[in-house]
Design a protein around this motif. Structure first.
Motif, PDB file in Angstrom:
ATOM      1  N   ASP A  78      34.901  14.799 -40.873  1.00  0.00           N
ATOM      2  CA  ASP A  78      35.537  15.572 -39.701  1.00  0.00           C
ATOM      3  C   ASP A  78      34.746  15.899 -38.721  1.00  0.00           C
ATOM      4  OD1 ASP A  78      37.856  15.731 -41.414  1.00  0.00           O
ATOM      5  OD2 ASP A  78      36.744  16.898 -42.706  1.00  0.00           O
ATOM      6  N   GLY A  79      33.409  15.406 -38.452  1.00  0.00           N
ATOM      7  CA  GLY A  79      32.692  15.524 -37.384  1.00  0.00           C
ATOM      8  C   GLY A  79      33.067  15.259 -36.249  1.00  0.00           C
ATOM      9  N   VAL A  80      33.068  15.984 -35.124  1.00  0.00           N
ATOM     10  CA  VAL A  80      33.169  15.644 -33.486  1.00  0.00           C
ATOM     11  C   VAL A  80      32.027  15.766 -32.872  1.00  0.00           C
ATOM     12  CG1 VAL A  80      34.820  15.974 -31.773  1.00  0.00           C
ATOM     13  CG2 VAL A  80      35.410  16.450 -34.138  1.00  0.00           C
ATOM     14  N   ALA A  81      31.707  14.737 -32.025  1.00  0.00           N
ATOM     15  CA  ALA A  81      30.568  14.808 -30.947  1.00  0.00           C
ATOM     16  C   ALA A  81      31.129  15.838 -29.824  1.00  0.00           C
ATOM     17  CB  ALA A  81      30.702  13.553 -30.388  1.00  0.00           C
ATOM     18  N   THR A 122      22.341  19.027 -34.060  1.00  0.00           N
ATOM     19  CA  THR A 122      22.773  20.657 -33.921  1.00  0.00           C
ATOM     20  C   THR A 122      24.301  20.508 -34.548  1.00  0.00           C
ATOM     21  OG1 THR A 122      20.989  20.763 -32.135  1.00  0.00           O
ATOM     22  CG2 THR A 122      22.886  22.327 -32.390  1.00  0.00           C
ATOM     23  N   GLY A 123      24.324  21.351 -35.475  1.00  0.00           N
ATOM     24  CA  GLY A 123      25.730  21.613 -36.028  1.00  0.00           C
ATOM     25  C   GLY A 123      26.505  22.771 -35.328  1.00  0.00           C
ATOM     26  N   HIS A 124      27.899  22.723 -35.123  1.00  0.00           N
ATOM     27  CA  HIS A 124      28.514  23.751 -34.760  1.00  0.00           C
ATOM     28  C   HIS A 124      29.875  24.048 -35.522  1.00  0.00           C
ATOM     29  CE1 HIS A 124      26.388  23.811 -30.909  1.00  0.00           C
ATOM     30  NE2 HIS A 124      26.327  22.458 -31.222  1.00  0.00           N
ATOM     31  N   HIS A 125      30.154  25.275 -35.819  1.00  0.00           N
ATOM     32  CA  HIS A 125      31.172  25.558 -36.668  1.00  0.00           C
ATOM     33  C   HIS A 125      32.293  26.202 -35.615  1.00  0.00           C
ATOM     34  CE1 HIS A 125      32.788  28.283 -40.392  1.00  0.00           C
ATOM     35  NE2 HIS A 125      33.060  27.128 -40.290  1.00  0.00           N
ATOM     36  N   THR A 126      33.472  25.560 -35.598  1.00  0.00           N
ATOM     37  CA  THR A 126      34.507  26.030 -34.509  1.00  0.00           C
ATOM     38  C   THR A 126      35.933  25.889 -34.914  1.00  0.00           C
ATOM     39  OG1 THR A 126      34.797  25.516 -32.078  1.00  0.00           O
ATOM     40  CG2 THR A 126      34.389  23.799 -33.589  1.00  0.00           C
ATOM     41  N   SER A 127      36.721  26.209 -33.888  1.00  0.00           N
ATOM     42  CA  SER A 127      38.193  25.739 -34.233  1.00  0.00           C
ATOM     43  C   SER A 127      38.709  24.878 -33.029  1.00  0.00           C
ATOM     44  CB  SER A 127      39.042  27.229 -34.239  1.00  0.00           C
ATOM     45  OG  SER A 127      38.629  27.902 -35.225  1.00  0.00           O
ATOM     46  N   PHE A 128      39.399  24.004 -33.381  1.00  0.00           N
ATOM     47  CA  PHE A 128      39.763  23.044 -32.233  1.00  0.00           C
ATOM     48  C   PHE A 128      41.312  23.248 -31.842  1.00  0.00           C
ATOM     49  CE2 PHE A 128      36.439  20.320 -33.788  1.00  0.00           C
ATOM     50  CZ  PHE A 128      35.519  20.291 -32.539  1.00  0.00           C
ATOM     51  N   LYS A 129      41.888  23.374 -30.768  1.00  0.00           N
ATOM     52  CA  LYS A 129      43.229  23.426 -30.443  1.00  0.00           C
ATOM     53  C   LYS A 129      43.833  21.916 -30.250  1.00  0.00           C
ATOM     54  CE  LYS A 129      42.603  27.740 -27.758  1.00  0.00           C
ATOM     55  NZ  LYS A 129      42.361  28.227 -26.373  1.00  0.00           N
ATOM     56  N   PRO A 130      45.035  22.005 -30.268  1.00  0.00           N
ATOM     57  CA  PRO A 130      45.621  20.625 -30.172  1.00  0.00           C
ATOM     58  C   PRO A 130      45.251  20.054 -28.763  1.00  0.00           C
ATOM     59  CG  PRO A 130      47.441  22.154 -30.823  1.00  0.00           C
ATOM     60  CD  PRO A 130      46.024  22.703 -30.571  1.00  0.00           C
ATOM     61  N   GLN A 163      18.683  15.532 -29.405  1.00  0.00           N
ATOM     62  CA  GLN A 163      19.437  16.393 -30.321  1.00  0.00           C
ATOM     63  C   GLN A 163      20.804  15.954 -30.098  1.00  0.00           C
ATOM     64  OE1 GLN A 163      17.345  17.773 -32.358  1.00  0.00           O
ATOM     65  NE2 GLN A 163      18.742  19.207 -33.659  1.00  0.00           N
ATOM     66  N   ILE A 164      21.302  15.450 -31.352  1.00  0.00           N
ATOM     67  CA  ILE A 164      22.929  15.177 -31.359  1.00  0.00           C
ATOM     68  C   ILE A 164      23.715  16.363 -31.522  1.00  0.00           C
ATOM     69  CG2 ILE A 164      24.798  13.729 -31.952  1.00  0.00           C
ATOM     70  CD1 ILE A 164      22.605  12.091 -30.451  1.00  0.00           C
ATOM     71  N   HIS A 165      24.833  16.890 -30.858  1.00  0.00           N
ATOM     72  CA  HIS A 165      25.389  18.140 -31.404  1.00  0.00           C
ATOM     73  C   HIS A 165      26.985  17.750 -31.948  1.00  0.00           C
ATOM     74  CE1 HIS A 165      23.552  21.057 -28.887  1.00  0.00           C
ATOM     75  NE2 HIS A 165      22.901  20.347 -28.333  1.00  0.00           N
ATOM     76  N   ILE A 166      27.151  17.996 -33.171  1.00  0.00           N
ATOM     77  CA  ILE A 166      28.391  17.582 -33.818  1.00  0.00           C
ATOM     78  C   ILE A 166      28.952  18.862 -34.252  1.00  0.00           C
ATOM     79  CG2 ILE A 166      29.302  16.686 -35.825  1.00  0.00           C
ATOM     80  CD1 ILE A 166      27.913  14.594 -33.916  1.00  0.00           C
ATOM     81  N   SER A 167      30.317  19.070 -33.948  1.00  0.00           N
ATOM     82  CA  SER A 167      30.985  20.275 -34.604  1.00  0.00           C
ATOM     83  C   SER A 167      32.118  19.724 -35.557  1.00  0.00           C
ATOM     84  CB  SER A 167      32.174  20.779 -33.029  1.00  0.00           C
ATOM     85  OG  SER A 167      31.162  21.222 -32.112  1.00  0.00           O
ATOM     86  N   ARG A 168      32.516  20.754 -36.183  1.00  0.00           N
ATOM     87  CA  ARG A 168      33.512  20.934 -37.406  1.00  0.00           C
ATOM     88  C   ARG A 168      34.295  21.745 -37.294  1.00  0.00           C
ATOM     89  NH1 ARG A 168      31.126  17.712 -42.564  1.00  0.00           N
ATOM     90  NH2 ARG A 168      29.838  19.715 -43.022  1.00  0.00           N
ATOM     91  N   ASP A 169      35.829  21.849 -37.627  1.00  0.00           N
ATOM     92  CA  ASP A 169      36.533  22.839 -37.569  1.00  0.00           C
ATOM     93  C   ASP A 169      36.283  23.787 -38.468  1.00  0.00           C
ATOM     94  OD1 ASP A 169      38.743  24.028 -36.791  1.00  0.00           O
ATOM     95  OD2 ASP A 169      40.450  22.029 -37.115  1.00  0.00           O
ATOM     96  N   SER A 170      36.632  25.061 -38.158  1.00  0.00           N
ATOM     97  CA  SER A 170      36.098  26.308 -38.871  1.00  0.00           C
ATOM     98  C   SER A 170      36.252  26.391 -40.337  1.00  0.00           C
ATOM     99  CB  SER A 170      36.849  27.533 -38.289  1.00  0.00           C
ATOM    100  OG  SER A 170      38.366  27.427 -38.374  1.00  0.00           O
TER     101      SER A 170
END
Length: 316
Positions: free
Chosen positions: A66-69, A109-117, A91-98
């Motif tokens: 579920d990772g997203v650049a 570098t990991g990020h905790h977030t929410s994605f909209k459509p 550094q590679i930044h990867i986000s995943r949904d909350s």
């Protein structure tokens, strides 16, 4: 001396995951040889092999469910201009949904977030935050001018009589509309300020920063994508920044203007512009390094006055 067994063709000369090497029948002893290094667990990268950014990111996303650049990494994939201090980051930044914890691994570098459509796109087979979402994420990292330059890049579009057309990654209206639906985001106040300064037509960050410097100095706002026509009504020049009312044009001369051939083209265009009553100001990086943006402001103010602009006195 014993020579290491060559890797199978499907994983030769590129980064790969241990799952890929396992599927190819490669032993873990082979993946531990000196020709490979381990930037992060479960990933092997061959030494001395040039790879594109997408090829470096692909195995990281494969081992990050579920990772997203995102953030700087997504900006580099979209080719959004970044300041030097940030653009060279490895550094590679990867986000995943909350609902999922942020990725935690070496070099990430990991990020905790929410994605909209619509905020996740596919670029070269990789899950990447959309151009608008990437710009919003950059708002917490960049200063105002660099954020405006990034926004100018996203909305830039033109259809000139030479070269291929440039299509905007995000329309300016779309960028502002997206901001209307954002709340409690880091950097949001800065993003809203930047959105009011973004203009369509800037081809590079130096052009954006020169435009902002002129605006701060109280000079007339320059026009982007302006076409100067000759006496026959034919397109003859496309200045980076134009003040058509006063027939003043500003050109930022990047590295390609140093060639003998390009200098000849520039000199010919300058002569034609002068015949048409235009005053052309050329700015190089050397001028900026020596005198900064204030040197440009002084030159443009002098050019405007020479062309009849009744502006105020120069700042003391």
């Amino acid at each position: 001396m014993h020579q290491a067994t060559p890797l199978p063709e499907p994983i030769q000369g590129r980064s790969f995951t241990l799952n890929e090497s396992d599927a190819c029948g490669v032993t873990r002893k082979q993946t531990a040889n000196r020709g490979l290094h381990t930037p992060s667990r479960g990933i092997r990268v061959p030494w001395g092999v040039a790879q594109g950014l997408a090829d470096l990111i692909r195995p990281i996303l494969e081992v990050t469910p579920d990772g997203v650049a995102s953030h700087v990494t997504a900006a580099r994939l979209w080719k959004i201009p970044l300041p030097a201090w940030l653009g060279g980051s490895f550094q590679i930044h990867i986000s995943r949904d909350s609902p999922v914890s942020p990725p935690q691994r070496k070099g990430i570098t990991g990020h905790h977030t929410s994605f909209k459509p619509g905020e996740i796109c596919w670029v070269q087979g990789l899950a990447v935050t959309s151009p608008l979402r990437t710009w919003l994420d950059l708002a917490s990292l960049l200063d105002l001018e660099d954020l405006v330059a990034a926004g100018d890049f996203l909305v830039c579009e033109h259809h000139r009589s030479f070269g291929p057309p440039r299509i905007a990654l995000v329309t300016l209206a779309g960028l502002k509309e997206g901001l209307r639906h954002e709340f409690r985001r880091r950097g949001l106040v800065k993003a809203r300020e930047a959105a009011e300064l973004i203009r369509v037509g800037a081809d590079s960050p130096p052009e954006t920063k020169l435009r902002l410097a002129l605006q701060r100095a109280g000079l007339p706002e320059p026009v982007l994508n302006y076409v100067v026509k000759d006496l026959n009504g034919q397109d003859c020049s496309w200045p980076d920044l134009a003040l058509p009312e006063w027939k003043v044009a500003l050109e930022y001369d990047g590295a390609h203007h140093r060639s003998v051939k390009q200098k000849g083209i520039d000199d010919g265009r300058d002569h034609l512009m002068a015949q048409l009553g235009w005053r052309q100001v050329r700015i190089s990086q050397g001028v900026l390094d020596a005198g900064g943006q204030q040197a440009v402001v002084v030159r443009i103010r002098e050019a405007l006055r020479a062309q009849g602009w009744p502006g105020g006195q120069e700042d003391r």
